[in-house]
Motif scaffolding. Structure first.
Motif, PDB file in Angstrom:
ATOM      1  N   GLY A 154     -18.648   0.719  11.032  1.00 27.31           N
ATOM      2  CA  GLY A 154     -17.288   0.681  10.526  1.00 27.31           C
ATOM      3  C   GLY A 154     -16.362  -0.047  11.478  1.00 27.31           C
ATOM      4  N   VAL A 155     -15.164  -0.296  10.983  1.00 25.22           N
ATOM      5  CA  VAL A 155     -14.113  -0.973  11.723  1.00 25.22           C
ATOM      6  C   VAL A 155     -12.854  -0.115  11.628  1.00 25.22           C
ATOM      7  N   ALA A 156     -12.242   0.171  12.768  1.00 30.59           N
ATOM      8  CA  ALA A 156     -11.029   0.986  12.790  1.00 30.59           C
ATOM      9  C   ALA A 156      -9.964   0.297  13.643  1.00 30.59           C
ATOM     10  N   ALA A 157      -8.744   0.253  13.129  1.00 32.78           N
ATOM     11  CA  ALA A 157      -7.606  -0.330  13.845  1.00 32.78           C
ATOM     12  C   ALA A 157      -6.328   0.309  13.322  1.00 32.78           C
ATOM     13  N   ILE A 158      -5.297   0.328  14.131  1.00 39.04           N
ATOM     14  CA  ILE A 158      -4.024   0.880  13.672  1.00 39.04           C
ATOM     15  C   ILE A 158      -3.600   0.182  12.385  1.00 39.04           C
ATOM     16  N   CYS A 159      -3.722  -1.137  12.362  1.00 43.20           N
ATOM     17  CA  CYS A 159      -3.377  -1.911  11.168  1.00 43.20           C
ATOM     18  C   CYS A 159      -4.418  -2.994  10.945  1.00 43.20           C
ATOM     19  N   ILE A 160      -4.829  -3.145   9.703  1.00 42.41           N
ATOM     20  CA  ILE A 160      -5.644  -4.281   9.289  1.00 42.41           C
ATOM     21  C   ILE A 160      -4.777  -5.037   8.294  1.00 42.41           C
ATOM     22  N   GLU A 161      -4.286  -6.182   8.726  1.00 45.75           N
ATOM     23  CA  GLU A 161      -3.365  -6.928   7.876  1.00 45.75           C
ATOM     24  C   GLU A 161      -4.087  -7.560   6.690  1.00 45.75           C
ATOM     25  N   ASP A 162      -3.320  -7.788   5.628  1.00 45.61           N
ATOM     26  CA  ASP A 162      -3.848  -8.413   4.417  1.00 45.61           C
ATOM     27  C   ASP A 162      -3.842  -9.931   4.608  1.00 45.61           C
ATOM     28  N   SER A 163      -4.682 -10.374   5.539  1.00 45.00           N
ATOM     29  CA  SER A 163      -4.859 -11.798   5.822  1.00 45.00           C
ATOM     30  C   SER A 163      -6.242 -12.187   5.313  1.00 45.00           C
ATOM     31  N   GLU A 164      -6.552 -13.462   5.341  1.00 45.69           N
ATOM     32  CA  GLU A 164      -7.886 -13.896   4.918  1.00 45.69           C
ATOM     33  C   GLU A 164      -8.965 -13.192   5.743  1.00 45.69           C
ATOM     34  N   GLY A 165      -8.773 -13.140   7.055  1.00 48.12           N
ATOM     35  CA  GLY A 165      -9.740 -12.477   7.927  1.00 48.12           C
ATOM     36  C   GLY A 165      -9.784 -10.977   7.727  1.00 48.12           C
ATOM     37  N   GLY A 166      -8.622 -10.373   7.538  1.00 45.82           N
ATOM     38  CA  GLY A 166      -8.565  -8.937   7.282  1.00 45.82           C
ATOM     39  C   GLY A 166      -9.284  -8.570   5.994  1.00 45.82           C
ATOM     40  N   ARG A 167      -9.084  -9.383   4.965  1.00 47.66           N
ATOM     41  CA  ARG A 167      -9.777  -9.130   3.682  1.00 47.66           C
ATOM     42  C   ARG A 167     -11.282  -9.325   3.837  1.00 47.66           C
ATOM     43  N   TRP A 168     -11.696 -10.348   4.587  1.00 52.17           N
ATOM     44  CA  TRP A 168     -13.125 -10.604   4.797  1.00 52.17           C
ATOM     45  C   TRP A 168     -13.791  -9.365   5.410  1.00 52.17           C
ATOM     46  N   ILE A 169     -13.148  -8.785   6.404  1.00 56.31           N
ATOM     47  CA  ILE A 169     -13.682  -7.592   7.065  1.00 56.31           C
ATOM     48  C   ILE A 169     -13.711  -6.415   6.102  1.00 56.31           C
ATOM     49  N   GLN A 170     -12.620  -6.183   5.375  1.00 54.13           N
ATOM     50  CA  GLN A 170     -12.547  -5.029   4.481  1.00 54.13           C
ATOM     51  C   GLN A 170     -13.514  -5.132   3.306  1.00 54.13           C
ATOM     52  N   GLU A 171     -13.851  -6.342   2.903  1.00 56.27           N
ATOM     53  CA  GLU A 171     -14.806  -6.525   1.808  1.00 56.27           C
ATOM     54  C   GLU A 171     -16.237  -6.254   2.240  1.00 56.27           C
ATOM     55  N   ARG A 172     -16.529  -6.352   3.524  1.00 54.27           N
ATOM     56  CA  ARG A 172     -17.908  -6.261   4.006  1.00 54.27           C
ATOM     57  C   ARG A 172     -18.231  -4.992   4.788  1.00 54.27           C
ATOM     58  N   TYR A 173     -17.207  -4.314   5.309  1.00 53.09           N
ATOM     59  CA  TYR A 173     -17.442  -3.166   6.184  1.00 53.09           C
ATOM     60  C   TYR A 173     -16.530  -2.010   5.795  1.00 53.09           C
ATOM     61  N   LYS A 174     -17.000  -0.810   6.068  1.00 50.41           N
ATOM     62  CA  LYS A 174     -16.162   0.366   5.886  1.00 50.41           C
ATOM     63  C   LYS A 174     -15.057   0.302   6.934  1.00 50.41           C
ATOM     64  N   CYS A 175     -13.822   0.472   6.514  1.00 44.49           N
ATOM     65  CA  CYS A 175     -12.678   0.303   7.420  1.00 44.49           C
ATOM     66  C   CYS A 175     -11.741   1.502   7.371  1.00 44.49           C
ATOM     67  N   ALA A 176     -11.040   1.681   8.476  1.00 35.99           N
ATOM     68  CA  ALA A 176      -9.986   2.700   8.553  1.00 35.99           C
ATOM     69  C   ALA A 176      -8.804   2.098   9.298  1.00 35.99           C
ATOM     70  N   HIS A 177      -7.619   2.406   8.804  1.00 36.01           N
ATOM     71  CA  HIS A 177      -6.393   2.029   9.516  1.00 36.01           C
ATOM     72  C   HIS A 177      -5.341   3.084   9.246  1.00 36.01           C
ATOM     73  N   CYS A 178      -4.225   2.981   9.915  1.00 37.77           N
ATOM     74  CA  CYS A 178      -3.220   4.042   9.907  1.00 37.77           C
ATOM     75  C   CYS A 178      -1.989   3.758   9.059  1.00 37.77           C
ATOM     76  N   VAL A 179      -1.894   2.588   8.483  1.00 42.36           N
ATOM     77  CA  VAL A 179      -0.683   2.212   7.753  1.00 42.36           C
ATOM     78  C   VAL A 179      -0.768   2.729   6.310  1.00 42.36           C
ATOM     79  N   PRO A 180       0.179   3.577   5.913  1.00 35.89           N
ATOM     80  CA  PRO A 180       0.196   4.042   4.521  1.00 35.89           C
ATOM     81  C   PRO A 180       0.378   2.870   3.558  1.00 35.89           C
ATOM     82  N   PRO A 181      -0.215   2.937   2.360  1.00 34.93           N
ATOM     83  CA  PRO A 181      -0.141   1.821   1.407  1.00 34.93           C
ATOM     84  C   PRO A 181       1.279   1.334   1.128  1.00 34.93           C
ATOM     85  N   ARG A 182       2.248   2.235   1.084  1.00 32.91           N
ATOM     86  CA  ARG A 182       3.631   1.829   0.778  1.00 32.91           C
ATOM     87  C   ARG A 182       4.230   0.966   1.887  1.00 32.91           C
TER      88      ARG A 182
END
Length: 191
Positions: A154-182
């Motif tokens: 898995g991948v864990a970070a305070i924030c995983i931004e909705d960038s091309e690289g961030g999406r690439w990671i989230q599509e391939r690995y289980k991820c956790a971050h701390c930023v609420p969806p809103r």
């Protein structure tokens, strides 16, 4: 926010208000979480939120990425009662290493390294960093783990931004971050 104050109700991400905006210019990250690490309950709740999605998952080791990922990664490893592996900027380890070039969030070309004797084939590694902005640094860490035969648990970070690289990671690995969806759109726009 007072470094001793704990809100009566603690929703996921309450501690994000402890972070400070960049006042030094474009060569620095847009937000500094280091004050969050000074707050005892904020740090505990942040790490608990990062680990929550991985409860019950097989994790053999936690790896933190140089340098701020060392703080969250070591804290996560202690809670999980697992070992901690430092993934370093190249040139800092005095043992045999594997290296991986990457481009960081500021567009600078860098090289990351990991010791070759810490990851054996099939070892399940939770990768932890402070922030995933463009995904270049985390992707390099993933490549190092996988080149040594490890499995990214898995991948864990305070924030995983909705960038091309961030999406690439989230599509391939289980991820956790701390930023609420809103709040995610505001973090993506660096507000």
């Amino acid at each position: 926010m007072d470094l001793c104050h704990v809100p009566a109700t603690r929703e996921k991400g309450w501690y994000l208000a402890l972070m400070a905006p960049n006042v030094k210019g474009p060569n620095y990250a847009w937000l500094d979480p280091s004050r969050l690490y000074c707050h005892p309950q904020g740090l505990q709740d942040c790490v608990a939120d990062l680990l929550q999605p991985f409860q019950g998952d097989p994790i053999d080791m936690v790896a933190g990425i140089d340098a701020m990922g060392f703080i969250l990664g070591a804290a996560a490893a202690a809670i999980l009662r697992k070992g901690f592996l430092a993934i370093r900027k190249a040139g800092h380890l005095c043992v045999q290493t594997l290296t991986q070039p990457y481009t960081d969030y500021s567009g600078r070309e860098k090289v990351m390294e990991v010791r070759t004797d810490a990851i054996s084939p099939g070892l399940r590694i939770l990768l932890v960093d402070q922030w995933v902005e463009t995904g270049g640094t985390m992707r390099a860490a993933i490549q190092l783990v996988e080149r040594l035969g490890g499995v990214v648990a898995g991948v864990a970070a305070i924030c995983i931004e909705d960038s091309e690289g961030g999406r690439w990671i989230q599509e391939r690995y289980k991820c956790a971050h701390c930023v609420p969806p809103r709040l995610q759109p505001r973090f993506d726009r660096h507000q």
